[in-house]
Design an enzyme around this catalytic site. Sequence first.
Site, PDB file in Angstrom:
ATOM      1  CB  CYS A   2      11.107 -31.104  41.934  1.00  0.00           C
ATOM      2  SG  CYS A   2      12.525 -31.450  40.893  1.00  0.00           S
ATOM      3  NE  ARG A  27       6.166 -27.641  41.930  1.00  0.00           N
ATOM      4  CZ  ARG A  27       6.119 -26.332  41.710  1.00  0.00           C
ATOM      5  NH1 ARG A  27       4.959 -25.748  41.547  1.00  0.00           N
ATOM      6  NH2 ARG A  27       7.207 -25.617  41.656  1.00  0.00           N
TER       7      ARG A  27
END
Length: 613
Positions: A2, A27
């Site tokens: 993340c 991401r």
Amino acid sequence: MCGIVCAVSDKPVLPLLIEGLKKLEYRGYDSAGVALYDPQPDGDQFARTRSVGRIAKLESALAKKQDSLSSAGIAHTRWATHGKPTQFNTHPHVSSGKVALVHNGIIENYQGLRDELIEAGYVFSSETDTEVMVHEIHRQLSLGHDLLEAVQSTVKKLRGAYAIGVMNADEPRRIIGARSGSPMVVGIGDNGGYIASDMSALLSVTHDFYVLEDGDIVDIQDGKITLTDINLKPVKRAVFTSQQSDEAAKLGEYRHYMLKEIHEQHQALADTLEGRISGTHVLEGICGADDQALFSQLEAIQIIACGTSYYAGLVAKHWFEKYGMPCQVEIASEFRSRKHVVPNNCLVVTLSQSGETIDTLGALKVAMEAGFAHSLSVCNVPESSLVRESDLVLMTRAGPEIGVASTKAFTTQLAALLLLVCAVCRHKNLSEEQQAAIVTELRELPALAAKVVSRASEFEALAEQFSDKQHALFLGRGSHYPIAMEGALKLKEISYIHAEAYAAGELKHGPLALVDENMPVVAVAPNNSLLEKLKVNIEAVKARGGKMLVFADEEADIENDKNCQIIKITAVDNIISPIIFIIPLQLLAYYVALIKGTDVDKPRNLAKSVTVE
Ligand code: G6P
């Protein structure tokens, strides 16, 4: 896997948090959320907004809050690992309205911690591994600890990887960050302090950063930044000034980043080569001041990489071995989980666009612990973890690559690897004449790439025949087998058509059974010593009623007929031809995806930088 971005400033932070999340969308992009310190009429101290889907959706959900004056906040873009991408699982997570937290990484021992916390009376509202941290920090605060101590004692209980940003409702001018195993940078601003997963997220406010190391904790309070280790002992980290520009990553006139990046390849290749070749040879020192002393002693190369970068490695193996240097190539996730017989004087070469792929970083660590002699990273992001952790580096200089499907990063990796082959193999079997020939080819490479890209509309015209197909085969031989693999990967990741690559000689050992009129077969046919054998494979497909699409060298002499469409690619020397032949396959995949209406730059379930194992 993340992205996180957090800010404490004397200015409103919401615009920065949203812009930062957009930069970190590579991401993960399943869901996103923001928590601002902003006392609400109902007594809540945080204004939390979370939405499933892209950052743009979060931005719309935040439209009414655009004027928020809040000067502290944390934000997150998610790539789901534990728990589906739902509103409840979206970060930030909050405990008792008092502590808010965002997390990148995976907590392996979360189940045990979760059971303990439930026993202690905490109610969980998500299925994530992350939520244990926010409740544990809350529990530590209730025991009388200060926020810094609460974060410290919490991270000491964790097993796994984390980069976290934490806010406490009672301390609106303070954010704490901590990392281990997941990347984190601290932005040093005139008006505040910032935390993010990478520098790109913060370039609009600062170019000065501390790059945190595993176990580091950062306390940002009233504009003051304090760094400690996990035992809260002060640590010093050098200030790193980023040279990245905020402009390079803009879409401009293009419909998608992938198309833009395909079109940028000639310039990217020129940048990769600039200042690295002179006259008839590759310059000394392209990988660091003492590279020649080291290269002259090498006895073997071990390449480690993932995804597209792995295919670049497979091409390079052909080149290294052609000139006498033994070379092995392995997928990083496999390399890192087995025992190794370490060859003498072996250089580990990691290939990575991002320099943050967790398996590649993990494999490098395993290699160094196993006793491999030296490490070199061929990488596109100068400030990345991989670059920092390698003895030598050769930057690809492709510029920011935003499209999840890698294009210019691949071709520039190949160009950089060819430079490396010269720098290394001239101590083996590469003669001066051969080096001079490669250098001549490299000089012509940017113009040749531009010429192939300029034929995009021809490749677009081929896309229609794939749009109603479920499967496709890609064939290649020698150094063009990895090109077939990369072509198949491009097609499957952005058009969702199942595509497999085979070494053409393997066709008769199984895949030929799949061939019929519904299975397009793409072949890569440069004019090299393997061409005659490839022609036999093409005939075998035609004889079974299969339809061939052959990307062939101008001089390959293959006949066009109703079951075999030939697309002639510029006649090009065999050594650089893999770099040229991938371009039509990139464009073909792009145009098939356009017809299928997929999200080209952000294909489902994928992410640009894979920071989970
Ligand atoms: C992801 C990306 C690929 C990339 C691979 C390796 O799967 O979607 O495009 O090839 O990671 O990434 P790296 O940054 O290490 O080259």
